[in-house]
Design a protein around this motif. Sequence first.
Motif, PDB file in Angstrom:
ATOM      1  N   ASP A   7       6.189  -4.033  -2.519  1.00 61.91           N
ATOM      2  CA  ASP A   7       5.667  -2.984  -1.781  1.00 61.91           C
ATOM      3  C   ASP A   7       4.763  -1.969  -2.751  1.00 61.91           C
ATOM      4  OD1 ASP A   7       5.058  -1.300   0.524  1.00 61.91           O
ATOM      5  OD2 ASP A   7       7.002  -0.420   0.433  1.00 61.91           O
ATOM      6  N   GLU A   8       3.852  -1.369  -2.213  1.00 63.79           N
ATOM      7  CA  GLU A   8       2.893  -0.430  -2.858  1.00 63.79           C
ATOM      8  C   GLU A   8       2.617   0.560  -1.785  1.00 63.79           C
ATOM      9  OE1 GLU A   8      -0.153  -2.144  -5.115  1.00 63.79           O
ATOM     10  OE2 GLU A   8      -1.057  -3.294  -2.992  1.00 63.79           O
ATOM     11  N   ARG A   9       2.494   1.872  -2.140  1.00 63.62           N
ATOM     12  CA  ARG A   9       2.179   3.008  -1.711  1.00 63.62           C
ATOM     13  C   ARG A   9       1.525   4.130  -2.498  1.00 63.62           C
ATOM     14  NH1 ARG A   9       6.672   3.644   3.038  1.00 63.62           N
ATOM     15  NH2 ARG A   9       7.264   1.453   3.275  1.00 63.62           N
ATOM     16  N   HIS A  10       0.710   4.985  -1.808  1.00 63.87           N
ATOM     17  CA  HIS A  10       0.254   6.132  -2.612  1.00 63.87           C
ATOM     18  C   HIS A  10       1.077   7.286  -2.657  1.00 63.87           C
ATOM     19  CE1 HIS A  10      -2.849   8.723  -4.034  1.00 63.87           C
ATOM     20  NE2 HIS A  10      -2.460   9.650  -3.030  1.00 63.87           N
ATOM     21  N   VAL A  11       1.226   7.827  -3.955  1.00 59.65           N
ATOM     22  CA  VAL A  11       1.869   9.105  -4.319  1.00 59.65           C
ATOM     23  C   VAL A  11       0.543   9.972  -5.270  1.00 59.65           C
ATOM     24  CG1 VAL A  11       4.108   8.347  -3.998  1.00 59.65           C
ATOM     25  CG2 VAL A  11       3.008   8.238  -6.312  1.00 59.65           C
ATOM     26  N   ASN A  12       0.553  11.265  -4.976  1.00 61.97           N
ATOM     27  CA  ASN A  12      -0.254  12.128  -5.807  1.00 61.97           C
ATOM     28  C   ASN A  12       0.163  12.200  -7.157  1.00 61.97           C
ATOM     29  OD1 ASN A  12      -1.830  12.664  -3.435  1.00 61.97           O
ATOM     30  ND2 ASN A  12      -0.366  14.302  -2.603  1.00 61.97           N
ATOM     31  N   GLY A  13      -0.485  12.222  -7.986  1.00 60.40           N
ATOM     32  CA  GLY A  13      -0.392  12.588  -9.445  1.00 60.40           C
ATOM     33  C   GLY A  13      -0.349  11.295 -10.157  1.00 60.40           C
ATOM     34  N   GLY A  14       0.048  10.177 -10.237  1.00 63.18           N
ATOM     35  CA  GLY A  14       0.042   9.083 -11.008  1.00 63.18           C
ATOM     36  C   GLY A  14       1.091   9.400 -11.735  1.00 63.18           C
TER      37      GLY A  14
END
Length: 206
Positions: free
Chosen positions: A41-48
Amino acid sequence: TSFRLLSPAVTEKYLFIVARNVPSGHQNFQVYDKSSGDLVDERHVNGGSYGGSGKDATCEAPNGTQPASGPGGKVYILFQNQGVRADKSLGGGVVYCYDPAKTVYGQTPEPDWYCPVKGDCAQSGMGVALGEDGTVYAATQKTGSVAAHVTAISAQGVKRWEHAADGDINGVPAVDDQGFVYYNDRTTGKLVKLRPEDGSRVAEIK
């Protein structure tokens, strides 16, 4: 992509990472099957993988610190104290405990508790570790005349002890299977071992 100051989270089946500078069309929070290496799975989160460095009126500055998650799913993170909840005179760092079950998507979560700690976390790569009894161990850096510290905080948010380092600290504390706590003093070049009961020094090697 690239990985900066990254501590992956590992479970029995999966490996979790947060990448930075991810190419267009890909997400930066990624879950891999540990046995096969397949992306699950892969998703977006802020900040890296720096963990985000900004703050707003309701948040401290994480500065890329490494969070930890314990039994029951609670999450612990060391912030640079911006005075949002804790008086800045009590310490340059502050540890927050969050219960993800109480969070609402799109809303700033309220912590279960917070505890100010001496020292600072202005540099990326600092963070917290958990003992088997739920004790939270936070490492902070030297700032001005205030020494770098390892601080032990109970699972209920009560400060148990503080240990002042001889030099400065980089990174996250480690806890062994007997409960002893370790940190790296980057100034003296020593690995230091502490007693979990009171934070006293047991041994060190250069």
